[in-house]
Design an enzyme around this catalytic site. Structure first.
Site, PDB file in Angstrom:
ATOM      1  N   ASP A  27      38.332  43.974  46.025  1.00  0.00           N
ATOM      2  CA  ASP A  27      38.598  45.250  45.365  1.00  0.00           C
ATOM      3  C   ASP A  27      37.528  45.590  44.334  1.00  0.00           C
ATOM      4  O   ASP A  27      36.838  44.728  43.818  1.00  0.00           O
ATOM      5  CB  ASP A  27      39.978  45.244  44.694  1.00  0.00           C
ATOM      6  CG  ASP A  27      40.092  44.200  43.599  1.00  0.00           C
ATOM      7  OD1 ASP A  27      39.501  43.125  43.755  1.00  0.00           O
ATOM      8  OD2 ASP A  27      40.770  44.453  42.590  1.00  0.00           O
ATOM      9  N   GLU A  28      37.408  46.876  44.063  1.00  0.00           N
ATOM     10  CA  GLU A  28      36.642  47.424  42.951  1.00  0.00           C
ATOM     11  C   GLU A  28      35.172  47.009  42.934  1.00  0.00           C
ATOM     12  O   GLU A  28      34.627  46.636  41.907  1.00  0.00           O
ATOM     13  CB  GLU A  28      37.312  47.069  41.620  1.00  0.00           C
ATOM     14  CG  GLU A  28      38.698  47.675  41.484  1.00  0.00           C
ATOM     15  CD  GLU A  28      39.342  47.415  40.140  1.00  0.00           C
ATOM     16  OE1 GLU A  28      40.151  48.245  39.717  1.00  0.00           O
ATOM     17  OE2 GLU A  28      39.039  46.379  39.514  1.00  0.00           O
ATOM     18  N   VAL A  29      34.514  47.091  44.087  1.00  0.00           N
ATOM     19  CA  VAL A  29      33.062  46.932  44.118  1.00  0.00           C
ATOM     20  C   VAL A  29      32.461  48.277  43.749  1.00  0.00           C
ATOM     21  O   VAL A  29      32.697  49.277  44.421  1.00  0.00           O
ATOM     22  CB  VAL A  29      32.580  46.474  45.505  1.00  0.00           C
ATOM     23  CG1 VAL A  29      31.063  46.485  45.572  1.00  0.00           C
ATOM     24  CG2 VAL A  29      33.114  45.080  45.813  1.00  0.00           C
TER      25      VAL A  29
END
Length: 850
Positions: free
Chosen positions: A520-522
């Site tokens: 998540d959240e790259v």
């Protein structure tokens, strides 16, 4: 002569000591923080102030120092007003230092600093924390400042995020109104076993149970039989005054499915029948559930259990709880305590978030830097001995929140303890984003081996291209926290970590079917200027951009796990790809990963955000899905909107009612408001995708999440975890209640209110009183009192019937010796109210003036 010299030296030492005592001590500095205005200048930003005071002896110099602090929002340095300069270090770490016009700070003086930050600030969690002082020429010496004094926000411009924010701050009057529907029910009317069994019928008579009750079992269930004997002996510390002939028998019944059990309590015998050891264990938990708080408190020698016939099985095969021990650490002993809690309420999965930007918490012996560097936080300019402070962990590496890890032997012990309670521990290794702790640790390894002249070994586990000039900023404001997925060394690292984790499970004799690999959240901007990425693209022309790199990475990770017969688990983003739908770029399920049976944990159902039905779309698209929805299952969200109530709130406020009212296979049925309190038009939700028959079969289970950014102690962990976890346990185990399936909205709401009242009574009179004593007690949240003034009459109530309300009129905080509220008061003036549990522990005090 020697005596004179000694005397002079002694006098000089006294003089120097006296001078030092009169000198400046940065530890005496005080900082006060206050939110001035949200929606500042009509934008999603807020204005706030710091007041730096020097109440001590000695003057704060006009130059040569910095004060570091953690702050959860991005500060805009150009907006600073005051005689200091502010700067962003990395992540949530900032500092300020004296500007040219700072004249020093004499004893008794203060200086005011204003600045603007993005988003908004509503509660105490949003303030600065972990402040410490550093002299620029003495970076190796840091002094922690006192805890920040947070000035409570009271005005609308301080508490409302933006004009569209319709969620008002919770007042004692509003709490009173919410509690008015909660009537006091007789304990005899409440469920005998919790979570609610599939079926239960009451029979005449009682079975007398004690610590000496005989327990026997089929050979297949010897461990469970021994466990029950041990539990009864620990619970009933007193010996009964008379002998009782009843016994407990645990029998194998091959016709019962996994985790199911039958329980019969008759006057002379209790029989548990199960098809497997997990079912036998849950039958035991049901017996324990029938015991009253007095038994757990060690106050009775025997208990008369009502005779019942129970047929029970779990609704979901996966019933989980995520604990984030990476951002802030929890000890092994605390984990064991949580495991006992999960087992007691029939949850069967502990998802351990073991690594993130702020910490790596599991020893990997072949990569010692992961814990020698990544397992610790403290002041640093290099991140070579440890990581920088985060979430208020302060300058020193002895802070228990920021520092610590599980040794290999610790982890094996945790696995064995969980396995004995039929709980599977799923390790999460965050990648490729949220990986700063691993990246910095491998940098230290690289430098050590390069210095030793071993270039090949130095590069073996390097996690980023040293020549990468990509510029990015993660959601948490890190600029160096993403692994380079084009580098072979990244997969060497993943493979080695997986190998060692698998060995730990094998040695513990614990099951391991998957490893959660993050996803998540790259942030945007990663890999765009990486020479390694350019090289890979030249070798694989099909990789046109970062989207293809995403697919490349998780394909390789999946192959690494499959070598160990493991499947890949990840957050929802890992199962998505971008496609043009009606000329609009949208995230759609990646069917290739669905065919690989990648399990997705879906958190994003933020109402009004467009992804409300994402979990259902992914399940319909073939992915096994674990519902992890932020709106109902993120336990780090604050209980309600109040300045003193800790926790985040970006996904909405989350009291115990949110997990309780969650409808796993149709959660949009009772989802009506976005995270700002605005009603979502029915026509918007009516166009969302519902679960198909295939999709329903792909809902593997549900899981609560406790992220730990604001969880810096075991007490805060238990406060955020409980009583929310009891709502999760009910939804994970029990069948759908009638209100969840009734198509008539009015009838459904009426049935829900009736069920909610019973649940509050169950918690207040049975479950929470037990938790005051089980495992030496859990520090669950005690609700604040509801208070209303009606025609001069002061009325008070509590969310949980059975809890006690006490009050004072002299301005003091109520104690267990204060007057008990029993009927409306006519007292004039200020009255303080506080709710107490039956064990005498109190919640937060609220005040009204009549």
């Amino acid at each position: 002569m020697k005596k004179i010299i000694v005397l002079m030296c002694a006098l000089l030492a006294v003089f120097m000591e006296t001078k030092a005592q009169k000198g400046f001590n940065p530890g005496q500095l005080q900082v006060k923080w206050e939110v001035l205005q949200n929606n500042y200048q009509g934008k999603q930003q807020f204005r706030d102030e710091l007041i730096l005071s020097n109440p001590g002896v000695g003057e704060l110099p006009s130059s040569g120092w910095k004060i570091y602090f953690n702050f959860p929002r991005m500060i805009l340095p150009a907006t600073v007003e005051g005689p200091v300069k502010m700067a962003h270090a990395n992540g949530d770490l900032f500092y300020f230092e004296p500007a040219a016009d700072f004249k020093g700070l004499k004893p008794g003086d203060s200086v005011r600093i204003e600045f603007t930050a993005d988003a908004w600030a509503v509660n105490i969690t949003d303030g600065p924390d972990g402040l410490y002082f550093v002299e620029n020429d003495k970076e190796n010496v840091q002094v922690a400042l006192k805890k920040v004094i947070a000035v409570p926000s009271e005005k609308a411009e301080q508490l409302m995020r933006i004009p569209a924010d319709k969620i008002a701050p919770v007042t004692p009057k509003e709490v009173y109104t919410q509690n008015k529907v909660i009537t006091d029910l007789p304990e005899s009317s409440l469920p005998i076993i919790f979570p609610t069994p599939s079926s239960l019928s009451r029979q005449p008579g009682y079975f007398t149970i004690s610590g000496t009750t005989a327990v026997s079992s089929d050979p297949a269930f010897k461990k469970e039989s021994d466990y029950l004997k041990s539990e009864l002996q620990q619970i009933f510390k007193r010996k009964p005054s008379a002998a009782f002939k009843g016994s407990i028998v645990i029998k194998k019944d091959p016709s019962l499915k996994a985790e199911a059990y039958d329980l019969t309590v008759a006057p002379s015998r209790i029989t548990i029948s199960a098809g497997d050891s997990a079912g036998a264990f849950y039958g035991i938990q049901s017996i324990k559930s029938m015991l009253p708080a007095d038994a757990w408190a060690g106050k009775v020698a025997t208990v008369n259990l009502p005779c019942v016939t129970v047929k029970d099985k779990p609704r979901f095969g996966y019933r989980g709880m995520l604990l984030d021990v990476a951002r802030n650490f929890q000890s092994k002993q605390q984990l064991l305590k949580v495991i006992d809690l999960l087992g007691f309420y029939k949850l069967n999965t502990l998802h351990l978030h073991l690594s993130d930007d702020e910490g790596w918490r599991l020893e990997i012996p072949s990569l010692p830097e992961l814990t020698s560097v990544g397992g610790h936080r403290g002041h640093t300019l290099t991140n070579t001995d440890h990581l920088q402070p985060a979430y208020g962990s302060g300058p020193h590496t002895d802070n228990p929140a920021g520092n610590g890890f599980y040794t290999r032997q610790d982890y094996i012990e945790i696995l064995r303890y969980a396995n004995a309670r039929h709980i599977t521990v799923i390790p999460e290794i965050e990648s490729p984003g949220h990986a700063r702790a691993a990246i910095k640790s491998m940098d230290v390894r690289y430098n050590r081996l390069m210095k030793a002249g071993d270039k090949t070994e130095a590069h073996r586990y390097l996690l980023h291209d040293l020549k990468d000039k990509s510029v990015y900023s993660s959601v948490q404001n890190w600029n160096d926290n993403v692994m380079d997925v084009s580098m072979p060394s990244t997969y060497n690292f993943i493979g080695t970590v997986v190998d060692e984790v698998v060995k730990m499970y094998r040695e513990a004799g614990a099951p391991l079917k998957t490893i959660h690999m993050g996803g998540d959240e790259v942030p945007a901007g990663v890999w765009q200027k990486s020479p390694s990425v350019e090289k890979l693209r030249s070798e694989l022309p099909e990789i046109e951009g970062t989207e293809q790199l995403w697919l490349y990475y998780y394909t390789r990770v999946d192959e690494i796990l499959k070598k160990h017969n493991l499947y890949t688990s990840a957050w929802e983003e890992a199962g998505l790809k971008k496609e043009l739908v009606n000329n609009i770029s949208k995230n759609v399920p990646n069917t290739d990963f669905a065919q690989r049976r990648m399990h997705l944990y879906v958190w994003n159902n933020v109402l009004g955000g467009g992804a409300e039905d994402l979990a259902y779309r992914l399940a319909n698209g073939g992915f096994p899905v674990i519902l992890s929805c932020v709106t109902n299952l993120y336990f780090d969200m604050a209980y309600h909107k109040e300045f003193a109530e800790p926790g985040y709130y970006w996904g909405g406020y989350l009291d115990v009612d949110k997990p309780f009212k969650f409808i796993p296979l149709n959660y949009l049925k009772n989802s009506h408001e976005d995270n700002l309190g605005n009603m979502i038009p029915a026509e918007v939700l009516s166009h969302k995708e519902a679960l198909t028959a295939t999709g329903k079969a792909n809902i593997v289970g549900i899981q609560g999440q406790l992220w730990s950014e604001t969880v810096r102690s075991k007490e805060r962990m238990e406060y955020m975890l409980l009583p929310k976890l009891l709502g999760l346990a009910e939804r994970a185990w029990a069948p759908d209640p009638d209100w969840a399936t009734d198509p008539d909205p009015i009838a459904s709401e009426g049935k829900y209110q009736k069920s909610w009242v019973a649940f509050c009574n169950q918690l207040g009179k049975k479950e929470l009183p037990k938790l005051d004593y089980i495992n030496k007690g859990y520090q669950y949240r005690i609700p604040t009192a509801g208070v209303e003034i009606d025609g001069g009459m002061v009325k008070a109530n509590s969310q949980f019937p059975g809890f006690i309300i006490r009050y004072t009129t002299d301005g003091s905080i109520p104690t267990v010796k204060s007057s008990e509220y029993k009927q409306p008061l006519t007292i004039r003036g200020k009255i303080n109210f506080r709710v107490f549990n039956k064990a005498g522990r109190g919640g937060r005090t609220v005040s009204v003036t009549n």
